[in-house]
Design an enzyme around this catalytic site. Structure first.
Site, mmCIF file in Angstrom:
data_model
loop_
_atom_site.group_PDB
_atom_site.id
_atom_site.type_symbol
_atom_site.label_atom_id
_atom_site.label_comp_id
_atom_site.label_asym_id
_atom_site.label_seq_id
_atom_site.Cartn_x
_atom_site.Cartn_y
_atom_site.Cartn_z
ATOM 1 N N ILE A 626 0.821 -1.221 0.000
ATOM 2 C CA ILE A 626 0.000 0.000 0.000
ATOM 3 C C ILE A 626 0.847 1.259 0.000
ATOM 4 O O ILE A 626 0.314 2.366 -0.060
ATOM 5 C CB ILE A 626 -0.953 0.013 1.212
ATOM 6 C CG1 ILE A 626 -0.172 -0.078 2.527
ATOM 7 C CG2 ILE A 626 -1.971 -1.107 1.110
ATOM 8 C CD1 ILE A 626 -1.058 0.024 3.759
ATOM 9 N N GLY A 627 2.171 1.110 0.070
ATOM 10 C CA GLY A 627 3.022 2.286 0.040
ATOM 11 C C GLY A 627 4.480 1.894 0.193
ATOM 12 O O GLY A 627 4.826 0.731 0.383
ATOM 13 N N VAL A 628 5.320 2.903 0.086
ATOM 14 C CA VAL A 628 6.759 2.706 0.246
ATOM 15 C C VAL A 628 7.239 3.649 1.322
ATOM 16 O O VAL A 628 7.010 4.868 1.246
ATOM 17 C CB VAL A 628 7.513 2.959 -1.071
ATOM 18 C CG1 VAL A 628 9.017 2.784 -0.855
ATOM 19 C CG2 VAL A 628 7.021 2.013 -2.158
ATOM 20 N N GLU A 630 10.417 4.776 4.365
ATOM 21 C CA GLU A 630 11.834 5.139 4.342
ATOM 22 C C GLU A 630 12.724 3.918 4.290
ATOM 23 O O GLU A 630 13.752 3.890 3.605
ATOM 24 C CB GLU A 630 12.147 5.967 5.588
ATOM 25 C CG GLU A 630 13.616 6.307 5.743
ATOM 26 C CD GLU A 630 13.902 6.886 7.107
ATOM 27 O OE1 GLU A 630 15.078 7.035 7.416
ATOM 28 O OE2 GLU A 630 12.943 7.160 7.855
ATOM 29 N N GLY A 632 11.579 0.638 3.593
ATOM 30 C CA GLY A 632 11.098 -0.465 2.773
ATOM 31 C C GLY A 632 9.629 -0.274 2.447
ATOM 32 O O GLY A 632 9.091 0.837 2.510
ATOM 33 N N GLU A 633 8.968 -1.389 2.117
ATOM 34 C CA GLU A 633 7.572 -1.321 1.710
ATOM 35 C C GLU A 633 6.637 -1.337 2.918
ATOM 36 O O GLU A 633 6.962 -1.891 3.968
ATOM 37 C CB GLU A 633 7.232 -2.502 0.798
ATOM 38 C CG GLU A 633 7.957 -2.468 -0.538
ATOM 39 C CD GLU A 633 7.649 -3.677 -1.392
ATOM 40 O OE1 GLU A 633 7.728 -3.555 -2.619
ATOM 41 O OE2 GLU A 633 7.333 -4.749 -0.822
ATOM 42 N N VAL A 634 5.465 -0.711 2.710
ATOM 43 C CA VAL A 634 4.390 -0.769 3.698
ATOM 44 C C VAL A 634 3.258 -1.583 3.075
ATOM 45 O O VAL A 634 2.805 -1.273 1.973
ATOM 46 C CB VAL A 634 3.895 0.632 4.089
ATOM 47 C CG1 VAL A 634 2.796 0.525 5.136
ATOM 48 C CG2 VAL A 634 5.053 1.477 4.610
ATOM 49 N N LYS A 652 5.114 -2.874 8.158
ATOM 50 C CA LYS A 652 6.287 -2.165 7.646
ATOM 51 C C LYS A 652 7.436 -3.165 7.553
ATOM 52 O O LYS A 652 7.723 -3.878 8.517
ATOM 53 C CB LYS A 652 6.671 -1.013 8.564
ATOM 54 C CG LYS A 652 5.700 0.150 8.575
ATOM 55 C CD LYS A 652 6.235 1.289 9.432
ATOM 56 C CE LYS A 652 5.299 2.482 9.419
ATOM 57 N NZ LYS A 652 5.830 3.610 10.237
ATOM 58 N N ASP A 745 7.340 15.716 14.710
ATOM 59 C CA ASP A 745 6.884 15.681 13.311
ATOM 60 C C ASP A 745 5.366 15.566 13.244
ATOM 61 O O ASP A 745 4.819 14.780 12.476
ATOM 62 C CB ASP A 745 7.532 14.507 12.569
ATOM 63 C CG ASP A 745 7.369 14.621 11.050
ATOM 64 O OD1 ASP A 745 7.083 15.731 10.565
ATOM 65 O OD2 ASP A 745 7.532 13.601 10.360
#
Length: 986
Positions: A626-628, A630, A632-634, A652, A745
């Site tokens: 579902i995403g990338v 910092e 690796g992949e999510v 993650k 953040d």
């Protein structure tokens, strides 16, 4: 009428031969009363005179059947009066009859010497009578019908050519009223032969029309009359509308009205109603044909009105007979539970088999069970369900107000329209959960035990729902006229407290809240008590005047010092409580769980083992990326731990080829998350470190990041809903602040939203590298600072505190109220820093309540000590939610602001646009050029004065487009003011 007819020839008196046709077939609408050609033997009609007048003569037809006729031809003598009378003719109910005469007539001109005595006509008479045996002709009794003349007469030439000229004349007689009548023919000197005489009446014959049968009906007495006839429905049919028709004088049925319909179980066939065949049915009396039985049903007999359902299939009471038989649905699939303290969220998938029906819904059964999961009983009315418990159309539900540390079994039942006819356990799926420890409920009452001049002793009952072991109580109190701006806190482990050091004759407001291992509950409502004026025995009765004087003087000095301290405190901040606040913060940290920085561990793996649970990789099923991130992949996937329900999770992964430092930084986020347990903080399920890839497993948030979610749902939420989102984020940040954790953040992109719109703070990796973040700048500790969200002191001095998180929270507020708009728009980071240093702040988003924008400005105070604490922010948002009217006032009241708002960078430079079209193209709103032109806005000078009502009036209704246009207008207006030297930042 004349014609040549081939048949048997008869040679009569005149030497003329006739060819006579045989019997005829008459129309069904004509009923014959007399037909001379069908009489066997002599007619025997009465003639007068008996001799020398009418004479009966027989002829043969083509079948050699004798036909009796009458003839007379006394043309040589004058004053002829020859009568011929028929037998009595019964009327048979007819009111009007018709007489058809076929005859021949000799042309007088073809006979020599008869010019004065020969006639070419004869007369027709009738006489009504109830007596059928009258023997004599009484001429005066007869009524003349008509004088009959021939259309064609024959001559000697016709005789020579063997041509017969036969005439046919029809006359009607009526109205008739007696039982019967006689017909009479009067000859006055013609040469005539009556070939046949037929008497008939007309009827409308029996017929079936629209499934109604209409009987034989005799026509009316008048040639123009209509007889109304009511029909009767044929067998196995019923009236829809009364069937009627009219019988016309010519025997034709006219104007059908109404109809019948075949009964249920019958259909129309050849004008009747026949039973439905086996395997077919008809449910209602309609004009439709029988229908084949729908799926999963049958009909074994003829004439079925419905079909019987197959075994295991059913039909609901409200189902039409045409609907297929259905069955109850199977159980829901993939039931997932998510326990959050004393709340449970359930989600499931629709049943694999809906039973063939579209009306599937869900019922929820809640049971509270003992420790051994036996002796379960209903949960009762104290549990609440959202959106509801029964009749759910969605596949998710939230259950709240459960008891802490309690086993619950939830059954989700699939229900459809036939479930009641065959209930079974195979329609339900269940899950058993154990609730966590939760914060206690509110203390409902505070009672004063003892009130003196300088102290108050208080006592209170335990909360109705302690939800665990009460660890301590916290008493907050303040002077009533201070209105919570300056308060003090006292903590105690008992349900009582002695509050000392109070001012005499002063009203104080007290609040109490309880704490368990899960955290603090809500403060109680305000309870007000006033100290009294009775002096405390501080000085004995035998005290000397000197001692008394010193005591009084000391008291005066103490009061002066307190007043001075109070004034200084007020000057420092409307939120700060000066030194007392610092003391209070130290006091609050006593006994409260504090965040531990995993980087302080000599062995970082020790922090992971201490704060994160190791999960076997076999329990995890990765479904999709579902995403990338910092490192690796999510991914999204499922987690199935033995003994627990399968749940959706986010995963993650650490990419291959990582260094030890990258692995440590990756797992440090899990070490941080594992220390938190709050409904508005992302929940860590565990980690996978004993195999590759290394993974961090967290709860799955269906709606993704808050900024993208808001942009996707622009304008869809109410202000109260947006404030609720802010309240949830603020509550999570208060929890982090209470644990002495600084996020660094905080931004809408790092807030995740679940399916119930609960917002949770995430991304605890600011202390790691953030070099892939496009919002970052200025490296700190190997990372970068997100300038647009970061407080100025954190940018300038790398000083991150809870106060700098409050600044970031103000930016998040602006993001939420603007539905995910980018803070400071397209300004560069350097321009943002410069603008903030010069005192500029973000303007309120479109339709943002003044109270919320003021809170944003408070969060953006330059002095960090002047900014509110997260606890105060949550309290203020709670007040706004309880008082929605305070959110109705929108707009910017410049008189109450100490800072000038920023320019809107979405506005093009004033000097770069020359026309309204240029401006609209610059902001990508050129679709509205015709709207502005038609409304007369043809110059930029006119455009800068437009407002929201003007935009609505000219046809721009989209809130987001109005927002964009008005923001650009505001920016251009400000640029004009700057050019004219009228805008000076404060």
């Amino acid at each position: 009428m004349a014609g040549i007819v081939h048949g048997i020839l008869f040679c009569g008196l005149f030497g003329l031969c006739w060819a006579v046709t045989g019997s005829r077939i008459y129309p069904a609408s004509e009923v014959t009363l007399l037909d001379s050609r069908s009489v066997q033997g002599e007619l025997g009609w009465i003639a007068s005179p008996l001799e020398g007048g009418w004479e009966e003569v027989s002829i043969m037809d083509e079948k050699n059947t004798p036909i009796r006729t009458y003839q007379v031809c006394n043309v040589m003598e004058s004053s002829q009066n020859n009568w011929l009378r028929t037998d009595w003719i019964p009327r048979s109910g007819a009111q009007r009859v018709y007489v058809e005469i076929k005859f021949t007539l000799r042309d007088c001109n073809s006979l020599p010497g008869v010019m004065g005595t020969c006639k070419e006509t004869f007369n027709l008479y009738y006489y009504e009578s109830n007596n059928d045996k009258e023997r004599f002709i009484r001429e005066t009794q007869y009524v003349k019908i008509d004088t009959i003349a021939a259309d064609e007469s024959f001559t000697q030439v016709d005789i020579g050519d063997r041509i017969m000229k036969l005439n046919t004349e029809v006359r009607d007689v009526g109205p008739l009223s007696k039982k019967g009548f006689y017909l009479a023919f009067q000859d006055v000197g013609a040469c005539i032969a009556l070939v046949s005489v037929r008497v008939f009446y007309k009827k409308c014959p029996l017929t079936v029309r629209n499934l109604a049968q209409f009987p034989d009906t005799i026509t009316g007495s008048d040639t123009s009359s209509l007889v109304e006839v009511r029909g009767s429905c044929v067998d196995n049919s019923e009236e829809k509308d009364v069937p009627k028709m009219y019988c016309g004088a010519d025997g034709e049925w006219l104007v059908p009205i109404g109809n019948c319909l075949c009964n249920a179980g019958f259909e129309e066939h050849n004008g009747g109603c026949q039973a439905c065949k086996v395997g077919y049915y008809k449910a209602l009396s309609t004009d439709a044909a029988c229908s084949k039985c729908p799926p999963h049903s049958y009909a074994l007999r003829e004439g079925s009105t419905s079909c019987t359902c197959d075994r295991g299939y059913f039909r609901a009471d409200t189902d039409p007979a045409s609907m297929p038989c259905t069955r109850p649905p199977s159980a829901p699939q993939n039931l997932i539970s998510n326990v959050n303290e004393t709340s449970v969220n359930l989600e499931w998938s629709p049943p694999q088999n809906s039973g063939g029906r579209p009306d599937v819904s869900y019922n929820l059964v809640c049971k509270r069970c003992g420790s051994d999961l036996t002796r379960c009983r209903p949960c009762g009315s104290g549990v609440h369900y959202s959106p509801q418990q029964n009749g759910l159309k969605t596949t998710k539900v939230s259950i709240t107000d459960l008891q802490a540390h309690t086993n619950y079994t939830f059954e989700v039942w699939s229900i459809n329209g036939v479930s009641k006819q065959n209930p079974g356990q195979d329609q339900a799926v269940s899950v058993t959960v154990t609730t966590n420890q939760a914060a206690p409920s509110t203390v409902t009452q505070i009672q004063p035990k003892d009130i003196t001049r300088h102290s108050v002793s208080l006592t209170w009952p335990e909360p109705e729902r302690p939800n665990g072991v009460i660890l301590e109580y916290e008493v907050k109190y303040y002077e009533k006229d201070q209105n919570e701006r300056t308060y003090r806190i006292v903590k105690t482990t008992s349900r009582s407290a002695d509050i000392k050091g109070l001012n005499p004759l002063t009203a104080y407001v007290f609040h109490v809240r309880a704490r368990t291992a899960a955290g603090y509950g809500e403060f109680s409502g305000p309870f007000e008590f006033t100290t009294n004026t009775v002096p405390s025995p501080m000085i004995g009765e035998g005290a000397s005047p000197t001692v008394l004087l010193v005591s009084v003087a000391g008291s005066i000095v103490l009061v002066v010092i307190l007043i001075a301290a109070f004034v200084i405190s007020r000057r420092r901040s409307k939120y700060s409580k000066a030194k007392q606040e610092a003391d209070e913060e130290k006091h609050l940290n006593q006994g409260v769980k504090t965040y531990v920085d995993p980087f302080t561990y000599e062995d970082p793996n020790q922090a992971v083992r201490e704060f994160a649970k190791e999960i076997d990789a076999s329990c995890i099923k990765i479904e999709k990326v579902i995403g990338v991130g910092e490192f690796g992949e999510v991914c999204s996937g499922r987690l199935k731990v033995p003994g627990k329900r399968e749940i959706y999770v986010a995963i993650k992964t650490l990419k291959a080829g990582y260094t030890d430092k990258q692995r440590r930084d990756f797992l440090s986020e899990a070490s941080i998350m594992g220390q938190f347990d709050h409904p508005n903080i992302i929940h860590l399920e565990g980690v996978v470190t004993k195999c590759k890839p290394v993974m961090i497993i967290t709860e799955y948030m269906e709606n993704g990041s808050l900024d993208a979610f808001l942009r996707k749902n622009d304008g869809r939420f109410t202000v109260i809903q947006l404030v609720g989102i802010l309240r949830g984020i603020g509550s999570g940040m208060k929890y982090l602040s209470d644990m002495s954790y600084v996020h660094r953040d905080l931004a809408a992109r790092n807030i995740l939203v679940n399916s119930n719109l609960v917002c949770k703070v995430s991304d605890f990796g600011m202390s790691r590298v953030l070099e892939d973040d496009p919002e970052a700048a200025y490296t700190t500790r190997g990372g970068k600072i997100p300038i647009r969200w970061t407080a100025p002191e954190a940018i300038a001095y790398r000083k991150f505190t809870s106060a700098s998180d409050v600044w970031s929270y103000g930016i998040v507020m602006w993001e939420v109220m603007s539905y995910g708009e980018r803070p400071y728009w397209d300004m560069s980071n350097q321009d943002v820093i410069k603008a903030i240093e010069e005192g500029y702040r973000l303007p309120p988003p479109m339709d943002c309540p003044i109270a919320l924008h003021q809170l944003m400005l408070d969060c953006w105070q330059k002095e960090r000590s002047d900014r509110p604490k997260f606890g105060q922010i949550v309290s203020m948002l709670d007040k706004l939610i309880r008082n929605p009217n305070s959110l109705k006032r929108t707009g910017l009241d410049n008189s109450s602001r100490t800072n000038t708002t920023l320019l809107d960078p979405s506005s093009p430079e004033w000097s770069q646009v020359a026309s309204v079209l240029d401006w609209l193209q610059a902001i990508k709103m050129e679709r509205y050029k015709d709207n502005f032109t038609a409304a007369g806005y043809t110059s930029l000078e006119a455009v800068v004065h437009v407002n929201q009502d003007d935009l609505t009036r000219i046809g721009i209704s989209s809130p987001s487009h109005q927002n964009k246009i008005l923001s650009s207008v505001q920016g251009m207006r400000t640029q004009m003011q700057q050019i004219q030297g009228r805008m000076v930042p404060v």
